[in-house]
Design a protein around this motif. Sequence first.
Motif, PDB file in Angstrom:
ATOM      1  N   ALA A  28       0.847  -1.203   0.000  1.00  0.00           N
ATOM      2  CA  ALA A  28       0.000   0.000   0.000  1.00  0.00           C
ATOM      3  C   ALA A  28       0.879   1.249   0.000  1.00  0.00           C
ATOM      4  N   LYS A  29       1.968   1.212   0.770  1.00  0.00           N
ATOM      5  CA  LYS A  29       2.897   2.355   0.812  1.00  0.00           C
ATOM      6  C   LYS A  29       3.563   2.567  -0.545  1.00  0.00           C
ATOM      7  N   MET A  30       3.707   1.484  -1.316  1.00  0.00           N
ATOM      8  CA  MET A  30       4.319   1.598  -2.658  1.00  0.00           C
ATOM      9  C   MET A  30       3.312   2.110  -3.686  1.00  0.00           C
ATOM     10  N   ILE A  48      -6.331  -7.575  14.851  1.00  0.00           N
ATOM     11  CA  ILE A  48      -5.621  -7.187  16.084  1.00  0.00           C
ATOM     12  C   ILE A  48      -4.260  -6.583  15.730  1.00  0.00           C
ATOM     13  N   LEU A  49      -3.565  -7.229  14.765  1.00  0.00           N
ATOM     14  CA  LEU A  49      -2.246  -6.721  14.376  1.00  0.00           C
ATOM     15  C   LEU A  49      -2.338  -5.330  13.766  1.00  0.00           C
ATOM     16  N   LEU A  50      -3.546  -4.969  13.305  1.00  0.00           N
ATOM     17  CA  LEU A  50      -3.737  -3.648  12.705  1.00  0.00           C
ATOM     18  C   LEU A  50      -4.407  -2.680  13.686  1.00  0.00           C
ATOM     19  N   GLY A  51      -4.570  -3.123  14.936  1.00  0.00           N
ATOM     20  CA  GLY A  51      -5.145  -2.258  15.957  1.00  0.00           C
ATOM     21  C   GLY A  51      -6.641  -2.035  15.826  1.00  0.00           C
ATOM     22  N   LEU A  52      -7.306  -2.934  15.112  1.00  0.00           N
ATOM     23  CA  LEU A  52      -8.763  -2.797  14.943  1.00  0.00           C
ATOM     24  C   LEU A  52      -9.421  -3.855  15.838  1.00  0.00           C
ATOM     25  N   PHE A  53      -9.875  -3.438  17.005  1.00  0.00           N
ATOM     26  CA  PHE A  53     -10.298  -4.444  17.984  1.00  0.00           C
ATOM     27  C   PHE A  53     -11.694  -4.982  17.741  1.00  0.00           C
ATOM     28  N   TYR A  78      -7.222   4.587   6.674  1.00  0.00           N
ATOM     29  CA  TYR A  78      -6.683   5.799   6.041  1.00  0.00           C
ATOM     30  C   TYR A  78      -5.286   6.110   6.559  1.00  0.00           C
ATOM     31  N   SER A  79      -4.994   5.686   7.805  1.00  0.00           N
ATOM     32  CA  SER A  79      -3.656   5.956   8.362  1.00  0.00           C
ATOM     33  C   SER A  79      -2.605   5.007   7.783  1.00  0.00           C
ATOM     34  N   ASN A  81      -2.119   4.285   4.387  1.00  0.00           N
ATOM     35  CA  ASN A  81      -2.125   4.489   2.930  1.00  0.00           C
ATOM     36  C   ASN A  81      -3.358   3.894   2.240  1.00  0.00           C
ATOM     37  N   GLY A  82      -4.495   3.964   2.910  1.00  0.00           N
ATOM     38  CA  GLY A  82      -5.746   3.506   2.294  1.00  0.00           C
ATOM     39  C   GLY A  82      -5.866   1.994   2.189  1.00  0.00           C
ATOM     40  N   LEU A  83      -5.058   1.272   2.974  1.00  0.00           N
ATOM     41  CA  LEU A  83      -5.136  -0.200   2.964  1.00  0.00           C
ATOM     42  C   LEU A  83      -6.568  -0.655   3.255  1.00  0.00           C
ATOM     43  N   GLN A  84      -7.085  -1.528   2.395  1.00  0.00           N
ATOM     44  CA  GLN A  84      -8.435  -2.051   2.623  1.00  0.00           C
ATOM     45  C   GLN A  84      -8.335  -3.412   3.310  1.00  0.00           C
ATOM     46  N   PHE A  85      -9.354  -3.718   4.094  1.00  0.00           N
ATOM     47  CA  PHE A  85      -9.266  -4.922   4.920  1.00  0.00           C
ATOM     48  C   PHE A  85     -10.641  -5.564   5.072  1.00  0.00           C
TER      49      PHE A  85
END
Length: 302
Positions: A28-30, A48-53, A78-79, A81-85
């Motif tokens: 995403a950063k690329m 969890i690894l992404l801090g989304l509890f 959004y923090s 680089n717009g990574l979708q999950f």
Amino acid sequence: MSVTISIGSGKGGTGKTMVIVNLALMLAKMGKKVCLVDLDLGGADAHILLGLFEPKRTLTDFLTRKVGSTTDIIHTFYSFNGLQFIPGTGHTLQTANITYQEKQRLLRSLAAVETDVMLIDVGAGTNYHALDFFMFSDLQICVTLPDPTSIMDMYTFLQLATIRKMLGSFLSQSDIGTALKSHSFNTLNEVFELAEKTREGAKEKAQESLRYFHPLLIVNRDSAGGRVNKFKLRKMVAKYLGIDIPELGDIPEDGKIDEALKAFLPVCELYPNTPAALALTAIAEKLEKVISLFSPVPHKGV
Ligand SMILES: Nc1ncnc2c1ncn2[C@@H]1O[C@H](COP(=O)(O)OP(=O)(O)OP(=O)(O)O)[C@@H](O)[C@H]1O
Ligand SMILES: [Mg+2]
């Protein structure tokens, strides 16, 4: 054009989730549009690894038909680089044993998500779901630890995935089920024998199905004492499974990974210069090159 990449291993705890979350972030950063999907049924923890509890919506909502499309459950960071999950599901009876039709509905819906790269965490083990999710993708990554049991488990995982892929090239879904119940298929030759008995041309189809199957190898938690003889491993896999497993890279043992886990952030975000993060960054750069060279083959599906 979207490229789908799945990550798997025979043994649990090899670092799949840690690896795929960091690769998703780095891609995403690329500048790639990336969608990370947690298909570890029953063991989902990428959030969890992404801090989304507490994800607002998860795959459970899709599997229980509260929403009609997996696009409806996408969370955007959004923090990052717009990574979708697409968050996975907890271990519920409704989702632990999804049927073949439900699985097809899920994979069809994922195939319709508009993105450059879809990264799928299929979880550990050799159950049919894990194998099918692994084989659904255009590209596969397998992660092993350097110890002999982990390597053997990865070998078994690849063997079963290979056999399932070959059977799928000449048998219908219900015939695969019957064939697997009546044969143990310890070698590829046994699959070829069945292919020959099934119909003319089936053996060639089975051989052809492996042409695009080159799982990429990551050795995680590498240390000076635990070196894997990758040359020997690749030779054994080529000899007995008929496939090549190119190396994607090694990741060293690194205490900062657990520190990042405790901070609920990917290690590449929190400690970008630590040895593991540098190795993950190099792997992401290599993967980006593979992606740019790649044009999906037409036989996508399970
Ligand atoms: N290179 C490493 N150095 C140190 N610790 C690591 C490394 N890689 C992974 N770990 C730690 O190993 C543990 C397992 O990692 P992770 O959850 O990513 O594995 P997994 O393969 O996804 O497990 P599962 O099969 O249960 O889904 C975590 O605590 C993680 O922080
Ligand atoms: Mg995991």
